[in-house]
Each structure stands twice: as C-alpha cells, then as structure tokens.
Scaffold this motif. Sequence first.
Motif, mmCIF file in Angstrom:
data_model
loop_
_atom_site.group_PDB
_atom_site.id
_atom_site.type_symbol
_atom_site.label_atom_id
_atom_site.label_comp_id
_atom_site.label_asym_id
_atom_site.label_seq_id
_atom_site.Cartn_x
_atom_site.Cartn_y
_atom_site.Cartn_z
ATOM 1 N N ALA A 45 0.818 -1.218 0.000
ATOM 2 C CA ALA A 45 0.000 0.000 0.000
ATOM 3 C C ALA A 45 0.850 1.265 0.000
ATOM 4 O O ALA A 45 0.352 2.352 -0.299
ATOM 5 N N SER A 46 2.134 1.137 0.333
ATOM 6 C CA SER A 46 3.014 2.306 0.377
ATOM 7 C C SER A 46 3.343 2.781 -1.029
ATOM 8 O O SER A 46 3.348 2.000 -1.978
ATOM 9 N N SER A 47 3.653 4.058 -1.132
ATOM 10 C CA SER A 47 4.040 4.630 -2.415
ATOM 11 C C SER A 47 5.382 4.040 -2.839
ATOM 12 O O SER A 47 6.286 3.895 -2.023
ATOM 13 N N MET A 48 5.504 3.727 -4.103
ATOM 14 C CA MET A 48 6.770 3.218 -4.623
ATOM 15 C C MET A 48 7.540 4.309 -5.361
ATOM 16 O O MET A 48 8.634 4.093 -5.847
ATOM 17 N N TYR A 102 10.117 14.353 0.616
ATOM 18 C CA TYR A 102 9.370 13.106 0.453
ATOM 19 C C TYR A 102 7.876 13.391 0.330
ATOM 20 O O TYR A 102 7.201 12.887 -0.564
ATOM 21 N N LEU A 103 7.358 14.206 1.235
ATOM 22 C CA LEU A 103 5.926 14.522 1.217
ATOM 23 C C LEU A 103 5.533 15.242 -0.069
ATOM 24 O O LEU A 103 4.453 14.998 -0.616
ATOM 25 N N ALA A 104 6.398 16.116 -0.573
ATOM 26 C CA ALA A 104 6.118 16.830 -1.818
ATOM 27 C C ALA A 104 6.095 15.876 -3.013
ATOM 28 O O ALA A 104 5.375 16.115 -3.994
ATOM 29 N N ALA A 105 6.858 14.793 -2.935
ATOM 30 C CA ALA A 105 6.928 13.832 -4.040
ATOM 31 C C ALA A 105 5.714 12.898 -4.066
ATOM 32 O O ALA A 105 5.453 12.258 -5.084
ATOM 33 N N LEU A 106 4.975 12.808 -2.965
ATOM 34 C CA LEU A 106 3.825 11.913 -2.915
ATOM 35 C C LEU A 106 2.633 12.493 -3.666
ATOM 36 O O LEU A 106 2.316 13.676 -3.528
ATOM 37 N N ARG A 147 -3.349 6.775 0.811
ATOM 38 C CA ARG A 147 -3.062 5.374 1.169
ATOM 39 C C ARG A 147 -2.197 5.295 2.419
ATOM 40 O O ARG A 147 -2.403 4.449 3.286
ATOM 41 N N TYR A 148 -1.205 6.175 2.521
ATOM 42 C CA TYR A 148 -0.326 6.151 3.693
ATOM 43 C C TYR A 148 -1.121 6.481 4.954
ATOM 44 O O TYR A 148 -0.986 5.814 5.984
ATOM 45 N N LEU A 149 -1.957 7.526 4.863
ATOM 46 C CA LEU A 149 -2.736 7.942 6.032
ATOM 47 C C LEU A 149 -3.783 6.913 6.446
ATOM 48 O O LEU A 149 -3.964 6.659 7.640
ATOM 49 N N TRP A 150 -4.497 6.355 5.485
ATOM 50 C CA TRP A 150 -5.687 5.576 5.811
ATOM 51 C C TRP A 150 -5.549 4.074 5.621
ATOM 52 O O TRP A 150 -6.393 3.323 6.111
ATOM 53 N N ILE A 151 -4.514 3.611 4.960
ATOM 54 C CA ILE A 151 -4.304 2.163 4.829
ATOM 55 C C ILE A 151 -3.051 1.750 5.603
ATOM 56 O O ILE A 151 -3.124 0.937 6.527
#
Length: 165
Positions: free
Chosen positions: A23-26, A52-56, A63-67
């Motif tokens: 579920a994490s960003s790749m 990192y946050l700007a790249a998401l 997905r990071y917050l809720w999964i």
Amino acid sequence: MTDGAFRSAAITAALLFVAMVAASSMECSGVWAVCSFDAPHLPYGAGTARDYLAALSEGALWRYLWIVQALDLIFPALLCITFREAFERWAPERLARRLTKVAVFAAGIDYLENALIRVMLKNPEGFAEVVATATSLLTLAKWLLLAVLFGALARLWLGQRRAPR
C-alpha cells in the motif's frame, strides 16, 4: 497459545507487513531508496521529510494515512505477541522475559513513531523540525531493536531445531 494460533499470528503479522509495503508509495522521486517514513535506516531531517511529502501524489498520501497507518496500528501489537510466544516457547524463562520486554518497548517506539509520522502527513509544510528529527531517531531505534529481536528469534529457533527430540 496453541501451535496453530502461534503459526496463524506469525503468518498474519507477515501478511500485514506485506500489505503495508504494497500500500506504500513506490515513487518518491529518489528521496529515499524505500519510499516510506517507516523504512529509512539513516537519519533524516525536516528538509528530507518535506521533499518526500512533496513527491507523494494525493492518492499515495491518502493510502499512507488511511491504509498503511491503519494496518500499522495492528502490526506492532501482533508482532509483539508473536515474539512473546516464540520466546516463551524457545528461550529459558529469564531470557524470555527480557526479550519480551524488548519486544514491548519496540512496539511502543513503533506507535510513537507512527504518531509523529501522522503529524507530518497531516501538515506536510508546517510541522516543526524536531518532529522529523524525533521520527527519524525513533525509526532507527525501532529497526535496531527489531534486528536484535529477529536475531534472537533466529538463534533460538535454530537452537531448538538442532536439539535432539
């Protein structure tokens, strides 16, 4: 705990870990090799966290917050229970108690790390620099403790496998 319950707990913990990774960003624009706040093995600061946050993408952030974070509410406790059961089965009583305390401490660190990650995820531009530094140090401590626990687990498991029956 029965043998079946123990195996189920260990398999479920492994599956939860795989689900969190899936579920994490790749994609994080090369900020980190493994794209997750939970993964860096080297210290980072607020600038790296903001990059990192700007790249998401919005979807990856959601997905990071809720999964990922939802699964990471269950994972540390289940891993701790699995460690405790393994140590009770394979270690002398005194060592089992000590290793279980380390597992509980590691779970606590993981929960605190998750809370600070959530602060950064919810306010990507405005979190205090100390939040990123503290999160980074907690991540390093978590991985160090997990390495110790998995090393002890491997040694105990191999020792009990070699023991005559």
